[in-house]
Design a protein around this motif. Sequence first.
Motif, PDB file in Angstrom:
ATOM      1  N   PHE A  36      -6.088  -8.384 -22.596  1.00 38.01           N
ATOM      2  CA  PHE A  36      -5.109  -9.296 -22.366  1.00 38.01           C
ATOM      3  C   PHE A  36      -6.652  -9.560 -21.155  1.00 38.01           C
ATOM      4  O   PHE A  36      -6.529 -10.436 -19.414  1.00 38.01           O
ATOM      5  N   GLY A  37      -7.460  -9.228 -21.069  1.00 39.09           N
ATOM      6  CA  GLY A  37      -8.912 -10.129 -19.693  1.00 39.09           C
ATOM      7  C   GLY A  37      -9.302 -11.352 -20.434  1.00 39.09           C
ATOM      8  O   GLY A  37     -10.199 -12.341 -19.546  1.00 39.09           O
ATOM      9  N   MET A  38      -9.163 -12.187 -21.565  1.00 38.57           N
ATOM     10  CA  MET A  38      -9.747 -13.448 -21.945  1.00 38.57           C
ATOM     11  C   MET A  38      -9.238 -14.647 -21.014  1.00 38.57           C
ATOM     12  O   MET A  38      -7.804 -14.639 -21.086  1.00 38.57           O
ATOM     13  N   ASN A  39      -9.146 -15.542 -20.545  1.00 43.22           N
ATOM     14  CA  ASN A  39      -9.035 -16.151 -20.242  1.00 43.22           C
ATOM     15  C   ASN A  39      -8.487 -18.296 -21.420  1.00 43.22           C
ATOM     16  O   ASN A  39      -9.683 -18.055 -21.910  1.00 43.22           O
ATOM     17  N   GLU A  40      -7.809 -18.693 -21.245  1.00 44.29           N
ATOM     18  CA  GLU A  40      -7.711 -19.619 -22.364  1.00 44.29           C
ATOM     19  C   GLU A  40      -8.662 -20.680 -22.339  1.00 44.29           C
ATOM     20  O   GLU A  40      -9.338 -21.143 -22.380  1.00 44.29           O
ATOM     21  N   GLU A  41      -8.623 -21.238 -20.693  1.00 45.36           N
ATOM     22  CA  GLU A  41      -9.106 -22.119 -20.566  1.00 45.36           C
ATOM     23  C   GLU A  41     -10.608 -22.040 -20.152  1.00 45.36           C
ATOM     24  O   GLU A  41     -11.743 -22.915 -21.144  1.00 45.36           O
ATOM     25  N   ASP A  42     -10.797 -21.079 -20.789  1.00 44.26           N
ATOM     26  CA  ASP A  42     -12.365 -20.532 -20.041  1.00 44.26           C
ATOM     27  C   ASP A  42     -12.513 -20.441 -22.259  1.00 44.26           C
ATOM     28  O   ASP A  42     -14.102 -20.888 -22.468  1.00 44.26           O
ATOM     29  N   MET A  43     -11.790 -20.191 -22.770  1.00 43.54           N
ATOM     30  CA  MET A  43     -12.160 -19.809 -24.187  1.00 43.54           C
ATOM     31  C   MET A  43     -12.159 -21.861 -24.669  1.00 43.54           C
ATOM     32  O   MET A  43     -13.444 -21.335 -25.697  1.00 43.54           O
ATOM     33  N   LYS A  44     -11.503 -22.463 -24.017  1.00 46.41           N
ATOM     34  CA  LYS A  44     -11.710 -23.774 -24.588  1.00 46.41           C
ATOM     35  C   LYS A  44     -13.005 -24.411 -24.195  1.00 46.41           C
ATOM     36  O   LYS A  44     -13.571 -25.001 -24.703  1.00 46.41           O
ATOM     37  N   LEU A  45     -13.377 -23.893 -22.739  1.00 48.97           N
ATOM     38  CA  LEU A  45     -14.753 -24.827 -22.376  1.00 48.97           C
ATOM     39  C   LEU A  45     -16.004 -23.893 -23.605  1.00 48.97           C
ATOM     40  O   LEU A  45     -16.560 -25.068 -23.949  1.00 48.97           O
ATOM     41  N   PHE A  46     -16.102 -22.653 -23.788  1.00 48.64           N
ATOM     42  CA  PHE A  46     -17.020 -21.971 -24.055  1.00 48.64           C
ATOM     43  C   PHE A  46     -17.252 -22.943 -25.616  1.00 48.64           C
ATOM     44  O   PHE A  46     -18.190 -22.892 -26.381  1.00 48.64           O
ATOM     45  N   MET A  47     -16.373 -22.806 -26.050  1.00 49.91           N
ATOM     46  CA  MET A  47     -16.100 -23.148 -27.667  1.00 49.91           C
ATOM     47  C   MET A  47     -16.727 -24.619 -28.073  1.00 49.91           C
ATOM     48  O   MET A  47     -17.154 -24.869 -28.987  1.00 49.91           O
ATOM     49  N   ARG A  48     -16.958 -25.456 -27.147  1.00 50.48           N
ATOM     50  CA  ARG A  48     -17.265 -27.180 -26.463  1.00 50.48           C
ATOM     51  C   ARG A  48     -18.625 -26.612 -27.210  1.00 50.48           C
ATOM     52  O   ARG A  48     -19.597 -27.567 -27.848  1.00 50.48           O
ATOM     53  N   LEU A  49     -19.719 -25.518 -26.949  1.00 50.38           N
ATOM     54  CA  LEU A  49     -20.803 -25.238 -27.015  1.00 50.38           C
ATOM     55  C   LEU A  49     -21.104 -24.691 -28.527  1.00 50.38           C
ATOM     56  O   LEU A  49     -20.426 -24.455 -29.199  1.00 50.38           O
ATOM     57  N   ASP A  50     -21.928 -25.740 -29.165  1.00 50.43           N
ATOM     58  CA  ASP A  50     -22.330 -25.842 -30.417  1.00 50.43           C
ATOM     59  C   ASP A  50     -23.041 -24.431 -30.566  1.00 50.43           C
ATOM     60  O   ASP A  50     -23.322 -24.509 -32.040  1.00 50.43           O
ATOM     61  N   PHE A  51     -22.983 -23.889 -30.083  1.00 41.48           N
ATOM     62  CA  PHE A  51     -23.983 -21.828 -30.784  1.00 41.48           C
ATOM     63  C   PHE A  51     -22.794 -21.998 -30.266  1.00 41.48           C
ATOM     64  O   PHE A  51     -23.565 -20.129 -30.633  1.00 41.48           O
ATOM     65  N   VAL A  52     -21.741 -21.709 -29.596  1.00 43.87           N
ATOM     66  CA  VAL A  52     -20.717 -20.383 -30.016  1.00 43.87           C
ATOM     67  C   VAL A  52     -20.021 -20.271 -31.331  1.00 43.87           C
ATOM     68  O   VAL A  52     -19.344 -21.212 -31.589  1.00 43.87           O
ATOM     69  N   ALA A  53     -20.333 -18.989 -32.128  1.00 44.77           N
ATOM     70  CA  ALA A  53     -19.777 -19.115 -33.207  1.00 44.77           C
ATOM     71  C   ALA A  53     -18.186 -18.277 -33.144  1.00 44.77           C
ATOM     72  O   ALA A  53     -17.746 -17.646 -31.834  1.00 44.77           O
ATOM     73  N   THR A  54     -17.582 -18.383 -34.062  1.00 40.91           N
ATOM     74  CA  THR A  54     -15.694 -17.757 -34.263  1.00 40.91           C
ATOM     75  C   THR A  54     -16.200 -16.580 -34.415  1.00 40.91           C
ATOM     76  O   THR A  54     -16.779 -16.009 -35.253  1.00 40.91           O
ATOM     77  N   ALA A  55     -15.311 -15.557 -33.829  1.00 42.12           N
ATOM     78  CA  ALA A  55     -15.298 -13.637 -33.885  1.00 42.12           C
ATOM     79  C   ALA A  55     -14.228 -13.279 -33.529  1.00 42.12           C
ATOM     80  O   ALA A  55     -13.616 -13.693 -32.753  1.00 42.12           O
ATOM     81  N   SER A  56     -14.277 -12.189 -33.516  1.00 37.03           N
ATOM     82  CA  SER A  56     -12.849 -10.972 -33.732  1.00 37.03           C
ATOM     83  C   SER A  56     -13.252 -10.090 -33.760  1.00 37.03           C
ATOM     84  O   SER A  56     -14.144  -9.311 -33.849  1.00 37.03           O
ATOM     85  N   ASP A  57     -12.458  -8.727 -32.504  1.00 39.36           N
ATOM     86  CA  ASP A  57     -13.401  -8.010 -32.796  1.00 39.36           C
ATOM     87  C   ASP A  57     -11.435  -7.498 -33.077  1.00 39.36           C
ATOM     88  O   ASP A  57     -11.802  -5.829 -33.823  1.00 39.36           O
ATOM     89  N   GLY A  58     -10.961  -7.516 -33.949  1.00 37.07           N
ATOM     90  CA  GLY A  58      -9.839  -7.246 -35.049  1.00 37.07           C
ATOM     91  C   GLY A  58     -10.284  -6.415 -35.962  1.00 37.07           C
ATOM     92  O   GLY A  58     -11.098  -7.020 -36.414  1.00 37.07           O
ATOM     93  N   GLY A  59      -9.866  -5.799 -36.509  1.00 37.44           N
ATOM     94  CA  GLY A  59     -10.241  -5.278 -37.689  1.00 37.44           C
ATOM     95  C   GLY A  59      -9.318  -5.364 -38.727  1.00 37.44           C
ATOM     96  O   GLY A  59      -8.710  -6.707 -38.253  1.00 37.44           O
ATOM     97  N   ALA A  60      -9.791  -5.476 -40.519  1.00 32.04           N
ATOM     98  CA  ALA A  60      -9.446  -6.789 -41.127  1.00 32.04           C
ATOM     99  C   ALA A  60      -7.865  -5.604 -41.545  1.00 32.04           C
ATOM    100  O   ALA A  60      -7.472  -3.891 -41.368  1.00 32.04           O
ATOM    101  N   MET A  61      -6.650  -6.263 -41.787  1.00 30.89           N
ATOM    102  CA  MET A  61      -5.397  -5.457 -41.251  1.00 30.89           C
ATOM    103  C   MET A  61      -4.195  -6.084 -42.611  1.00 30.89           C
ATOM    104  O   MET A  61      -4.609  -5.955 -43.433  1.00 30.89           O
ATOM    105  N   VAL A  62      -3.512  -4.129 -42.966  1.00 30.78           N
ATOM    106  CA  VAL A  62      -2.899  -4.662 -43.631  1.00 30.78           C
ATOM    107  C   VAL A  62      -1.336  -4.202 -43.274  1.00 30.78           C
ATOM    108  O   VAL A  62      -0.937  -3.542 -42.056  1.00 30.78           O
ATOM    109  N   PRO A  63      -0.086  -5.322 -43.870  1.00 32.13           N
ATOM    110  CA  PRO A  63       0.690  -5.253 -42.779  1.00 32.13           C
ATOM    111  C   PRO A  63       1.199  -3.998 -42.954  1.00 32.13           C
ATOM    112  O   PRO A  63       1.275  -3.185 -43.599  1.00 32.13           O
ATOM    113  N   ASP A  64       1.979  -3.478 -41.557  1.00 29.23           N
ATOM    114  CA  ASP A  64       2.809  -1.886 -41.718  1.00 29.23           C
ATOM    115  C   ASP A  64       3.579  -2.263 -40.399  1.00 29.23           C
ATOM    116  O   ASP A  64       4.244  -3.135 -40.157  1.00 29.23           O
TER     117      ASP A  64
END
Length: 172
Positions: A36-64
């Motif tokens: 839980f190290g990310m701050n939502e306000e920081d995310m909102k600030l950074f995603m406004r930048l036109d060079f910031v791509a969407t990514a996730s370190d989550g894996g492809a999941m099958v519900p279990d």
Amino acid sequence: SWSGKSIAEIANITGKSPVEVVVEIERNGGAQIINFGMNEEDMKLFMRLDFVATASDGGAMVPDTLTSPHPRSYGTFARKISFFANQEKVIPLEQAIRSCTGLPADILGVKDRGYLKLGHKADVVVFDPAQVRDPSTMDDPHHYAEGFSAVIVNGVPEILDGAMTLERSGVA
């Protein structure tokens, strides 16, 4: 039996110190964590930048019932569209889409993906922006994103009319 619990909760249940819990987890093969190290306000600030791509370190999941992944394993891109673009109006929908498609392809140097162009792989997502949502939560993470009526990978429908086809046309 420890899945979804914090180190402190496990220590309390077992009567062990947090260090002892971590050592036991590591000695038995390790574990995935949710940080839980990310701050939502920081995310909102950074995603406004036109060079910031969407990514996730989550894996492809099958519900279990055995794992407790971060909900973004299922809904990173849906959340960007539904929450940050539609609900919060942090970025326009067009920027949210570009940050999930052409921009990461450009950053990674993938020449035949990310855009709807002649000669590119036929990767297409059909959705209603007003219907897109990410229903996964920390307490109930195993839900696929909603509002996507079709997902086509390499020209083959993977989701059609909102249902999985069980095709597997993606390649590494």
